[in-house]
Design an enzyme around this catalytic site. Structure first.
Site, short mmCIF file in Angstrom:
data_model
loop_
_atom_site.label_atom_id
_atom_site.label_comp_id
_atom_site.label_asym_id
_atom_site.label_seq_id
_atom_site.Cartn_x
_atom_site.Cartn_y
_atom_site.Cartn_z
CG PHE A 149 -0.16 0.34 2.60
CD1 PHE A 149 -0.27 1.63 2.92
CD2 PHE A 149 0.15 -0.77 3.47
CE1 PHE A 149 0.51 2.14 4.14
CE2 PHE A 149 0.78 -0.13 4.57
CZ PHE A 149 0.84 1.28 4.73
CE LYS A 173 -3.01 -8.33 -4.30
NZ LYS A 173 -3.63 -7.22 -3.53
CD GLU A 176 -5.52 -5.78 0.31
OE1 GLU A 176 -4.76 -5.44 -0.31
OE2 GLU A 176 -5.46 -6.41 1.27
CB SER A 226 4.73 -7.20 5.74
OG SER A 226 3.68 -8.30 5.30
CB CYS A 281 10.29 -0.48 2.89
SG CYS A 281 10.99 0.32 1.45
CD GLU A 379 8.32 -2.90 8.26
OE1 GLU A 379 7.48 -3.96 8.10
OE2 GLU A 379 8.90 -2.35 7.48
P1 NAD Z 1 1.51 -6.67 3.14
O1 NAD Z 1 2.60 -7.64 3.01
O2 NAD Z 1 0.52 -6.69 4.21
O3 NAD Z 1 0.90 -6.72 1.51
C1 NAD Z 1 1.46 -6.54 0.38
C2 NAD Z 1 0.59 -7.43 -0.62
O4 NAD Z 1 0.38 -8.80 -0.22
C3 NAD Z 1 -0.80 -6.66 -0.99
O5 NAD Z 1 -0.93 -6.38 -2.34
C4 NAD Z 1 -1.68 -7.66 -0.27
O6 NAD Z 1 -2.99 -7.67 -0.66
C5 NAD Z 1 -0.86 -9.15 -0.41
N1 NAD Z 1 -1.26 -9.76 0.85
C6 NAD Z 1 -1.52 -9.54 2.32
N2 NAD Z 1 -1.64 -10.56 2.85
C7 NAD Z 1 -1.60 -11.35 2.19
C8 NAD Z 1 -1.56 -13.04 2.49
N3 NAD Z 1 -1.81 -13.43 3.67
N4 NAD Z 1 -1.65 -13.88 1.48
C9 NAD Z 1 -1.18 -13.24 0.27
N5 NAD Z 1 -0.99 -12.00 -0.19
C10 NAD Z 1 -1.08 -11.17 0.89
O7 NAD Z 1 2.29 -5.25 3.25
P2 NAD Z 1 1.63 -3.83 3.22
O8 NAD Z 1 0.97 -3.28 4.35
O9 NAD Z 1 0.77 -3.33 2.01
O10 NAD Z 1 2.91 -2.85 2.95
C11 NAD Z 1 3.82 -2.49 3.98
C12 NAD Z 1 4.79 -3.46 4.29
O11 NAD Z 1 5.62 -3.30 2.99
C13 NAD Z 1 6.00 -3.11 5.12
O12 NAD Z 1 6.33 -4.04 5.90
C14 NAD Z 1 7.00 -2.39 4.35
O13 NAD Z 1 8.28 -2.27 4.93
C15 NAD Z 1 7.29 -3.34 3.34
N6 NAD Z 1 7.64 -2.56 2.00
C16 NAD Z 1 8.90 -3.05 1.90
C17 NAD Z 1 9.61 -2.51 0.72
C18 NAD Z 1 11.03 -3.04 0.14
O14 NAD Z 1 11.32 -2.56 -0.91
N7 NAD Z 1 11.66 -3.94 0.88
C19 NAD Z 1 8.93 -1.47 -0.05
C20 NAD Z 1 7.80 -1.04 0.37
C21 NAD Z 1 7.09 -1.63 1.39
#
Ligand code: NAD
Length: 494
Positions: A149, A173, A176, A226, A281, A379
């Site tokens: 997000f 994808k 959401e 994450s 991040c 985090e």
């Molecule tokens: P998230 O892991 O909750 O979601 C990321 C994606 O995975 C979304 O599209 C979501 O719909 C999907 N998703 C969520 N739960 C899932 C599941 N159980 N099974 C399959 N798919 C699932 O992350 P977020 O809250 O959207 O974003 C924040 C996180 O992203 C933070 O931890 C941040 O550090 C990380 N991030 C990392 C980088 C990097 O380059 N390392 C960059 C941006 C964000």
């Protein structure tokens, strides 16, 4: 209520699964739209469209693929404000920050404009008598991107620019929580001349992700999100025979040595700790202060924070917007209360005085935070900056290297030797020297170490080109009646 749909085979497709999610306006706390959640049939339709588009797109001349990227570059440039407004509306980040996100995403499209050069292979003439050898890189086919997000425009651009330029077709994808920017980019790609089916967007949650992970026609998955989900994506995707790069969460430390310019360090800590409400991040979440300057540094940070203007991102003077959801805001606020109970000093409590409506929290500053407590170990992903005090450079380095994450880090010092030693020894993928958010430019590659990245390839830049292509080596001989003979021995080159 506005409904946000999918984009499949060059057109908007209304979801028919009957499942949907809520998209908030985080600045008001109210629901702004609902987003369709794809089921297996809708993911299948997107992958089928992408698969059907592969043969023509991978055969399209390199110059034409570059031309589409050039057009896309112009369109994103012309629509910066419109894209940024969408980011502010759904994510909440302030407009100036949203414009920065678009600018950093655009760099990746500019990089992909150089695709004819980036895909040049090698050629060895006369590797054996009358034999030439050359290497080429070919696209994988259908590739998918799953994005978080916090960068709804930039992270998709990290992926699709190189993937498409290399001749793949793409299924995105998006998160959401802020799904609209992806659809605008789909429209711009179509206007840029990308044929239907080459870029598709399926909205949704775990159901859509799991379909992509299992789909036999998806060759590779790029994921950013994450750490627990990144690990799951990597393990599931690779088990299903896919190439996977899965970037995870972070806990980025900024080591401040006694000889640092403390005003510069304090400015950097405030900017990198609270920018985008700490939902980056690459945000700095831990300041590691060498004890002799810790009091002075904490005072300088605390002096600066009250001036940070917190409010709706759409108002031009504001510097920090709301968090993404009320649930996330409450979770972040919980860390401040827990830190106090764990013996940290709450220098600034962001729970006080935040705007009443919307998912706001003001910046918090925690001092004397100790490893082993949730404020340090987790985090937090919000506007909470922790200060850990250490006695020396070595102790600071050891702290950073013991942390399970390894995304970004920074050192603040005037000592070139110390900075060089830090760069040499630190187990982190992206390092800043007096630069708090060292996000690599698009012609390098982005990625952390340890629990911040699962997979071998970093994202974008030359590693992105490698991820989205595979190598082929051709060994060729043309008929020459003078050298032709039967020879059952193993081919030799000398
Ligand atoms: P998230 O892991 O909750 O979601 C990321 C994606 O995975 C979304 O599209 C979501 O719909 C999907 N998703 C969520 N739960 C899932 C599941 N159980 N099974 C399959 N798919 C699932 O992350 P977020 O809250 O959207 O974003 C924040 C996180 O992203 C933070 O931890 C941040 O550090 C990380 N991030 C990392 C980088 C990097 O380059 N390392 C960059 C941006 C964000």
């Amino acid at each position: 209520m506005q409904r946000i749909h999918h984009w499949i085979d060059g057109a908007t497709v209304e979801g028919a699964s009957g499942r949907s999610g809520v998209v908030f306006n985080p600045a008001s706390g109210e629901q702004a739209a609902s987003v369709d959640f794809a089921d297996e049939g809708e993911v299948d339709a997107a992958v089928a469209a992408a698969k059907a588009a592969v043969p023509a797109w991978r055969s399209t001349a390199l110059g034409r693929r570059a031309e589409v990227m050039f057009h896309m570059r112009e369109l994103v440039d012309a629509n910066r404000k419109e894209i940024a407004s969408l980011l502010t509306a759904e994510h909440g980040k302030v407009l100036s920050d949203a414009l920065g996100e678009v600018a950093r995403g655009l760099e990746n499209i500019e990089f992909a404009c150089g695709i004819p050069h980036l895909l040049k292979g090698g050629y060895s003439e006369q590797a054996a008598s009358g034999v030439d050898v050359y290497s080429i890189r070919q696209p994988l086919g259908v590739v998918a991107g799953i994005t978080p997000f916090n960068f709804p425009a930039m992270v998709p651009m990290w992926m699709f620019a190189n993937a498409l330029a290399c001749g793949n077709t793409f299924v995105l994808k998006p998160s959401e929580k802020d799904p609209s920017a992806s659809l605008l980019m789909a429209e711009l790609l179509a206007k840029a001349g990308l044929p239907p089916g080459c870029f598709n967007v399926v909205q949704g949650d775990k159901v859509a992700v799991d379909c992509l992970l299992a789909h036999p026609d998806v060759a590779a998955i790029s994921f950013v999100g994450s750490t627990p989900i990144a690990r799951y994506i990597y393990e599931t995707g690779t088990r299903n025979g896919k190439r996977v790069q899965a970037l995870g969460g972070a806990k980025n430390h900024m080591l401040v040595l006694p000889d640092a310019d403390l005003d510069m360090a304090a400015d950097a800590a405030v900017s990198a700790g609270y920018g985008s409400a700490g939902e980056r991040c690459m945000a700095i979440s831990v300041v590691v202060a060498v004890a002799t300057i810790a009091d002075e540094l904490v005072a300088k940070i605390a002096d600066r924070v009250p001036a940070v203007k917190v409010g709706p991102g759409s108002e031009p003077d504001n510097e920090m917007g709301p968090l993404i959801t009320g649930e996330h805001r409450d979770r972040v606020a919980g860390y401040v209360g827990a830190a106090q109970a764990d013996g940290a000093t709450v220098v600034l409590d962001g729970r006080d005085g935040a705007p009443g409506e919307g998912f706001f929290l003001k910046p918090s500053l925690l001092d004397h935070v100790r490893p082993g407590t949730p404020a340090y170990d987790d985090e937090i992903f919000g506007p909470v900056l922790s200060v850990v005090r250490v006695q020396s450079f070595d102790e600071g380095l050891e702290l950073i290297n013991s942390n399970p994450y390894g995304n970004g880090t920074a050192i603040f010092t005037r000592d070139g030797g110390a900075a060089r030693q830090f760069q040499f020894d630190v187990n982190v993928g992206m390092v800043g020297v007096n630069v708090p958010i060292p996000v690599p430019v698009s012609y390098y590659s982005f990625g952390g170490w340890k629990a911040s990245l699962f997979g071998d390839t970093h994202m974008y830049g030359s590693e992105g080109i490698n991820f989205y292509t595979r190598g082929k080596v051709v060994t060729s001989r043309w008929p020459d009646p003078h050298t032709s003979k039967v020879d059952l021995g193993f081919p030799q080159n000398r």
